[in-house]
Design an enzyme around this catalytic site. Structure first.
Site, PDB file in Angstrom:
ATOM      1  N   CYS A  10       0.689  -1.102  -0.007  1.00  0.00           N
ATOM      2  CA  CYS A  10      -0.087   0.153  -0.017  1.00  0.00           C
ATOM      3  C   CYS A  10       1.056   1.397  -0.020  1.00  0.00           C
ATOM      4  O   CYS A  10       1.474   1.446  -1.061  1.00  0.00           O
ATOM      5  CB  CYS A  10      -0.994   0.068   1.127  1.00  0.00           C
ATOM      6  SG  CYS A  10      -2.555   0.949   0.882  1.00  0.00           S
ATOM      7  N   HIS A  34      -3.658  -5.027   0.545  1.00  0.00           N
ATOM      8  CA  HIS A  34      -3.081  -5.644   1.668  1.00  0.00           C
ATOM      9  C   HIS A  34      -3.202  -7.014   1.752  1.00  0.00           C
ATOM     10  O   HIS A  34      -4.092  -7.838   2.319  1.00  0.00           O
ATOM     11  CB  HIS A  34      -3.759  -4.936   3.094  1.00  0.00           C
ATOM     12  CG  HIS A  34      -3.461  -3.629   3.311  1.00  0.00           C
ATOM     13  ND1 HIS A  34      -2.462  -3.144   3.952  1.00  0.00           N
ATOM     14  CD2 HIS A  34      -4.247  -2.582   2.895  1.00  0.00           C
ATOM     15  CE1 HIS A  34      -2.521  -1.808   4.091  1.00  0.00           C
ATOM     16  NE2 HIS A  34      -3.430  -1.372   3.366  1.00  0.00           N
ATOM     17  N   GLU A  53      -1.662  -9.075   3.723  1.00  0.00           N
ATOM     18  CA  GLU A  53      -1.548  -9.981   4.833  1.00  0.00           C
ATOM     19  C   GLU A  53      -3.191 -10.417   5.352  1.00  0.00           C
ATOM     20  O   GLU A  53      -3.223 -11.136   6.256  1.00  0.00           O
ATOM     21  CB  GLU A  53      -0.794  -8.652   5.699  1.00  0.00           C
ATOM     22  CG  GLU A  53      -1.353  -7.609   6.172  1.00  0.00           C
ATOM     23  CD  GLU A  53      -1.343  -6.433   5.275  1.00  0.00           C
ATOM     24  OE1 GLU A  53      -0.998  -6.506   4.047  1.00  0.00           O
ATOM     25  OE2 GLU A  53      -1.385  -5.296   5.686  1.00  0.00           O
TER      26      GLU A  53
HETATM   27  N1  GLN Z   1      -1.930   6.641   3.046  1.00  0.00           N
HETATM   28  C1  GLN Z   1      -2.220   5.909   1.511  1.00  0.00           C
HETATM   29  C2  GLN Z   1      -3.431   6.074   1.072  1.00  0.00           C
HETATM   30  O1  GLN Z   1      -4.480   6.393   1.878  1.00  0.00           O
HETATM   31  C3  GLN Z   1      -1.820   4.659   2.025  1.00  0.00           C
HETATM   32  C4  GLN Z   1      -2.884   3.961   2.828  1.00  0.00           C
HETATM   33  C5  GLN Z   1      -2.223   2.582   3.215  1.00  0.00           C
HETATM   34  O2  GLN Z   1      -0.870   2.046   3.192  1.00  0.00           O
HETATM   35  N2  GLN Z   1      -3.144   1.679   4.160  1.00  0.00           N
HETATM   36  O3  GLN Z   1      -3.417   6.093  -0.206  1.00  0.00           O
END
Ligand code: GLN
Length: 559
Positions: free
Chosen positions: A383, A520, A522
Site C-alpha cells: 500500500c 493488503h 496480509e
Molecule cells: N496513505 C495511503 C493512502 O491513503 C496509503 C494507505 C495505506 O497504506 N493503507 O492511499
C-alpha cells in the site's frame, strides 16, 4: 438452528480473549461443525476506521470492505469461515440503529430504553451476524464480548446475552469466561481471588459460566484449580488452565487437551465427530524446525510499529511455516533513517515498507527503499510501501524531480501518487481514463478481483488474477506510468474497470525481487496455506542471503 457460545473477559483486558475464542472455534471446526465468530465492541465509535491505530491496534479489513476490530483477523486465521461486516459491531452502531428506528416512529411512542430496546437490538445484531456466515447457517456462533466484566459499557451486552440464553432455552447458549490468575513474585504464589471476584460479578448479572479459561504465566496446579472451582461454582474439569506459550497456534491443542470442546459440545448437545488437530500440531512443528533463518527489516513510523501490524506479522509467520525459514523481523524507525541514512539496513536479507498514513517518516522510508533497490535487496512494499517505491523510482530513475504523493505534498510538480480526481486536473493534457472518479476522497475498501499481466513476477506468484483487500485513498497516477515503465518498472496488475495500478515490480534485469502492491495481502494469509506473495518474498530473502554468503566466501578465499 445456530447455537451460541458467549465469551466474556474478567479482571483485566489484553488476556487474549480473541485468540481463545478463535482457538475454541478452530477445535469445533475440526470436529466437523460449521462455526462462525462475532466480536461485539462496547465503545461508541461506529467503527474502528477512524480510531488511532496507536490506541486500537490494527484495523482489519473484511472482504466486503468493513473496517473492523483486529480480532476478526485472528478469527479468519483460525477458521475457514470468512468474516463479513456483520461479524463485528459496536455500541455506536447499536445506538445509531435504535435512534434511527425511534425517529421513524417504529417504537410507537413507547419510552425507548436500554432494556429492552438496546438489549433487543444487540440480540438482533448477534443473530444477523451469525446468519451472515459465508459458509451457510452455522451450527455454532462464538460471540466475543469486548471489554471486561464490571465495565459499565459492557453491561448491556452481558444483559443481552443473558436474555438470549433465557429466550432460547436449555442447551442453546453457553458461557465461557476468561480471567487472569496472576503469579505474585513476593509471595511466590498464584492468586485466585481476582478470578473468584470476576465470576461473582458475572453471577450477579445472572450468568453462570460453563467453563473458565484461566490465564497465567504458567500451568495452574490442581489445588488452585480446585479452589477456583469451589469459589466460583464452576465444575473442576471446566476450570481450564491457559498458560503463556510462544505461539498462538498452540492454543487449540492446549484447550482441547483439557476438554474445553467436549464441555461445549455436551452443553449445547451438538452432533460432533472427534477432534482432529493434526493440522495445528503439524504447523507448530514446522514453525519450530526451520532449515534457514532470514532477517527482514520492517521500516515504519516508530509509533506504528508496535500493535498496528498484527496481520502482517502473522502473514510473515505463515510464510515462515510454509518455507521452512525462521523470519526475524527487525523494526526500523524511518525517522532514524531519515536522520542517519540507511546504515541500519546493511545486514538485512530483505526490506519491507508496510501500509501507513501521513507524511511523517516518509522520506526515511524512501531512503530505505532506495537502499533496497540499489543494493538489490528483496523489497516488498504494501500500500503506502508501493506508493513510496513508485515515488522513489520516479525521482531517481525516471527523472521526475520532486515527485511525491499529493498526500504529502499537495503542490508537487510530479504527483505520481494522487487521488484519482487529482490525476487529470494538473495539466489537462491526459484524458480521463476512468469513468467513475467517485473513489477519490473516499477510502477504497474491501476485496477486488483483477487480472495479472502474463509474464510478470506477479503472474508467477499469483497466477491469472488477484483478489485482495484494499484500504487507501491515493492511487498511482497513470499519467506518469509511461515514464516509469521506460525506466524499467512494470505495472503488473490493474483493476479491470478503472484501470488503477494494483501491483508494480522492477524488471528482473534491474532487480531480482522488487514488488509493490496497492492492496493488503496480509489480510488473506492463513497459517493453513500461507500466502503466495509472502512465501515468494521469504524465498527471495533466503536466496539473497545465500548469494551474499557465497560472495563473502569468495572474497575471503580470494577466488
Ligand atoms: N496513505 C495511503 C493512502 O491513503 C496509503 C494507505 C495505506 O497504506 N493503507 O492511499
Amino acid at each position: 438452528m445456530t447455537k451460541y457460545v458467549f465469551v466474556t473477559g474478567g479482571v483485566v483486558s489484553s488476556l487474549g480473549k480473541g485468540i481463545a475464542a478463535a482457538s475454541l472455534a478452530a477445535i469445533l471446526e475440526s470436529r466437523g461443525l460449521k462455526v462462525t465468530l462475532l466480536k461485539l465492541d462496547p465503545y461508541i465509535n461506529v467503527d474502528p476506521g477512524t480510531m488511532s491505530p496507536f490506541q486500537h491496534g490494527e484495523v482489519f479489513v473484511t472482504e466486503d470492505g468493513a473496517e473492523t476490530d483486529l480480532d476478526l483477523g485472528h478469527y479468519e486465521r483460525f477458521i475457514s469461515t470468512k468474516m463479513r461486516k456483520a461479524n463485528n459491531f459496536t455500541t455506536g452502531q447499536i445506538y445509531e440503529s435504535v435512534i434511527r428506528k425511534e425517529r421513524r416512529g417504529e417504537y410507537l411512542g413507547k419510552t425507548v430504553q436500554v432494556i429492552p430496546h438496546i438489549t433487543n437490538e444487540i440480540q438482533a445484531f448477534v443473530e444477523r451476524g451469525a446468519k451472515s456466515a459465508t459458509s451457510g447457517e452455522p451450527d455454532v456462533a462464538i460471540v466475543e464480548i469486548g471489554g471486561t466484566v464490571g465495565d459499565i459499557e459492557s453491561l448491556p451486552y452481558l444483559e443481552a446475552a443473558r436474555q438470549m440464553s433465557l429466550r432460547m432455552g436449555r442447551n442453546h447458549c453457553c458461557f465461557v469466561h476468561l480471567t487472569l490468575v496472576p503469579f505474585i513474585h513476593t509471595a511466590g504464589e498464584l492468586k485466585t481471588k481476582p478470578t473468584q471476584h470476576s465470576v461473582q460479578k458475572l453471577r450477579e448479572i445472572g450468568i453462570l459460566p460453563h467453563a473458565l479459561l484461566c490465564r497465567a504465566d504458567r500451568p495452574i496446579p490442581d489445588d488452585e484449580r480446585a479452589k477456583i472451582s469451589m469459589f466460583s461454582n464452576v465444575p473442576n474439569d471446566a476450570v481450564i488452565s491457559v498458560w503463556d506459550v510462544d505461539s498462538i497456534y498452540k492454543i487449540p491443542q492446549m484447550l482441547h487437551d483439557q476438554g474445553l470442546d467436549t464441555i461445549i459440545v455436551d452443553e449445547l448437545k451438538l452432533q460432533a465427530q472427534p477432534a482432529d488437530l493434526s493440522m495445528w500440531t503439524d504447523l507448530v512443528e514446522r514453525l519450530e524446525n526451520p532449515s534457514e533463518e532470514v532477517t527482514i527489516g520492517m521500516v515504519g513510523k516508530y509509533v506504528d510499529l508496535t500493535e498496528s501490524y498484527k496481520s502482517l506479522i502473522e502473514a510473515l509467520k505463515h510464510a515462515s511455516i510454509h518455507t521452512g525459514t525462521k523470519v526475524n523481523i527487525e523494526y526500523i524507525d524511518s525517522e532514524v533513517i531519515e536522520a542517519d541514512g540507511p546504515a541500519a539496513l546493511a545486514h538485512l536479507d530483505a526490506v519491507l515498507v508496510p501500509g501507513g498514513f501521513g507524511r511523517r517518516g516518509t522520506e526515511g522510508k524512501i531512503a530505505a527503499i532506495r537502499h533496497a533497490r540499489e543494493s538489490l535487496i528483496p523489497y516488498l512494499g504494501i500500500c503506502l510501501g508501493m506508493q513510496l517505491a513508485v515515488i522513489e523510482f520516479a525521482r531517481d530513475v525516471a527523472g521526475l524531480a520532486g515527485a511525491n504523493s499529493t498526500e504529502f505534498d499537495p503542490d508537487t510538480q510530479h504527483p505520481v501518487v494522487a487521488l484519482i480526481t487529482e490525476w487529470f486536473d494538473r495539466d489537462g493534457k491526459v484524458e480521463k481514463r476512468t469513468e467513475s472518479s467517485d473513489l477519490g476522497g473516499t477510502m477504497r475498501l474491501g476485496a477486488q478481483r483483477c487480472p495479472v499481466k502474463p509474464g510478470t513476477k506477479a503472474a508467477t506468484i499469483y497466477g491469472a488474477d488477484v483478489n485482495e483487500r484494499h484500504r487507501h485513498r491515493y492511487e498511482v497516477n497513470n499519467r506518469f506510468v509511461p515514464q516509469l515503465e521506460a525506466g524499467g518498472m512494470a505495472i503488473s496488475a490493474r483493476t479491470p474497470t478503472e484501470d488503477l495500478p494494483e501491483m508494480m515490480e522492477l524488471r528482473e534485469d534491474i532487480h531480482p525481487w522488487f514488488v509493490g502492491v496497492q492492496f493488503h495481502p496480509e489480510f488473506t494469509s492463513t497459517p493453513r496455506d500461507g500466502h503466495p506473495l509472502f512465501k515468494a518474498y521469504v524465498e527471495a530473502a533466503r536466496k539473497y542471503k545465500t548469494s551474499r554468503k557465497q560472495e563473502a566466501l569468495k572474497q575471503t578465499t580470494g577466488a
